[in-house]
Design an enzyme around this catalytic site. Sequence first.
Site, short mmCIF file in Angstrom:
data_model
loop_
_atom_site.label_atom_id
_atom_site.label_comp_id
_atom_site.label_asym_id
_atom_site.label_seq_id
_atom_site.Cartn_x
_atom_site.Cartn_y
_atom_site.Cartn_z
N GLY A 177 20.64 -2.93 -11.76
CA GLY A 177 20.39 -1.54 -12.14
C GLY A 177 18.90 -1.32 -12.34
CD GLU A 198 25.40 -4.84 -9.52
OE1 GLU A 198 24.46 -4.73 -10.32
OE2 GLU A 198 26.52 -4.33 -9.71
CB ALA A 316 13.00 9.27 -22.06
CG HIS A 440 -3.25 16.94 6.63
ND1 HIS A 440 -2.21 16.08 6.89
CD2 HIS A 440 -4.33 16.46 7.31
CE1 HIS A 440 -2.63 15.14 7.73
NE2 HIS A 440 -3.91 15.35 7.99
#
Length: 461
Positions: A177, A198, A316, A440
């Site tokens: 993760g 995993e 958060a 650009h």
Amino acid sequence: MTAFDLAVIGTGPGGYVCAIRAAQLGMKVAVIEKRSSHGGTCLNIGCIPSKALLHASELYAESKHSFARMGIRAETSVDFPRMMAFKQEAIDGNTRGIDFLFKKNKITVFHGEGAIAAAGMVKVGGEVIAAKHIVIATGSDSARLKGIEVDEERIVSSTGALSLAVVPARLIVIGAGVIGLELGSVYARLGSKVTVVEYLDRILPGMDLEVAKAFQRILQKQGFAFKLSSKVTSARNDGGKVTLSVEGAAGGAAEQMEADVVLVAIGRVPFTKGLGLDAAGVKLDERGRIVVDPRFATTAPGIYAIGDVVRGPMLAHKAEDEGIAVAEILAGQAGHVNYDVIPGVVYTAPEVAAVGKTEEELKSSGIDYKAGKFLFLANGRAKANQTTDGFVKILADAKTDRVLGVHIVGPMAGELIHEAAVLMEFGGSAEDLARTCHAHPTLSEAIKEAAQAVSGRAIHS
Ligand code: FAD
Ligand code: NAI
């Protein structure tokens, strides 16, 4: 006994932001925090220290792998204790900032473990605080793996991994993760041989699968090894090294794997211990999260909850936005969080970022969509910088052209994603993005071209 309009338990990103917004709206606010510094998991043992180490280790990796081809001659090496001190300075700078903000907003701080004593009452140490409203923002804690004891030295959670004494020669990460891949990246760059075990057959569950697969290939090029569809069944920690027993997710023969340090990063669980929720009538759901309604009200009158301790992504910025929303609701305003537009970022190199629906989610909900994809390989700025790994993918409603999801793996993805977030907040279309003039040469042009690609007219592909 002092009486407050609002008492906030926990001063992580949810709690401290809520307290400040409530004070701005004229409320008399108290905060209760058991840690000696404010900022919660994020500032003390999460976002901030991990990003400081990611930044420092990335610059080191650049010095090793990119400087020479740019014509820069430099001999670099790692002073690990100094790097850890750099991380601590980042923590201290940020947490001190919250002390300042609390003073500026005349917020009263209580240090200690808070618990609900009765309706409108919070107990902290020997003191009782009366408050018209209570907001619980007590966050989350690392999930533990049955039978594997975390000693924060050889077998560590993210907290231990952020404070290792030496760079381990062999690091095994359990869980592919966000934490596993970010902290795995830190140590891979510093020289550890990193293997990720995993349970699922893919990395980064929840992220768009095409992005996750491309990202896995990039990490493998960086030296990561992955053992997918595998589970750790036991760990032997002899103080010098750790031996893991690993078998297929569906069972089968066990294999022994050795590491100097093992990081357990299999998710986080809501933290509600010692709050007296049961007695107060605050209900939890089947995953231990505080149940809240759309106005963040719990099942007990006058008690609200936000952040990692309630449903939704454990991020958060999600906690912060909920903190603002609940303060505004308590002040009689229309506080609101748009859960459809919460960006997620993995701060690796390159970064991974997403907002909105994945291709798998659109397919499973039967929504007819068009996809536009643009490779950084064809972006002028990425070519100039030689950071061409990755792509931008835009998913738009087939009928209305409204952008439903944007997924990026590539340089500065965590910054680029906000262009998409603002567009989606305003219900914009791929055509709106495609017709917005982009400077650009910028990486952002890859977003414009992916938007053009939604209707098959990207210029550079
Ligand atoms: P927390 O930040 O957990 O704060 C809760 C606070 O409540 C703590 O200070 C705790 O001490 C206090 N508390 C608990 N119980 C009591 C009590 N009874 N009395 C008084 N105080 C109490 N998210 C991101 O968006 N971006 C990132 O880059 C990111 N990186 C991360 C890296 C790591 C290693 C980890 C572990 C997490 C990371 N997160 C990241 C997640 C992020 O830290 C959390 O989503 C966020 O901190 C949740 O905020 P919160 O306010 O809900 O809770
Ligand atoms: P996670 O939920 O992101 O990933 C956990 C991984 O472990 C998953 O891939 C899961 O399938 C796997 N897993 C679960 N049980 C397992 C087992 N027994 N064996 C092997 N694999 C197993 O959780 P993680 O990485 O611990 O992070 C927790 C949370 O912290 C994140 O969900 C995120 O909300 C937050 N966070 C956010 C960051 C960011 O925004 N950049 C950075 C770090 C954390």
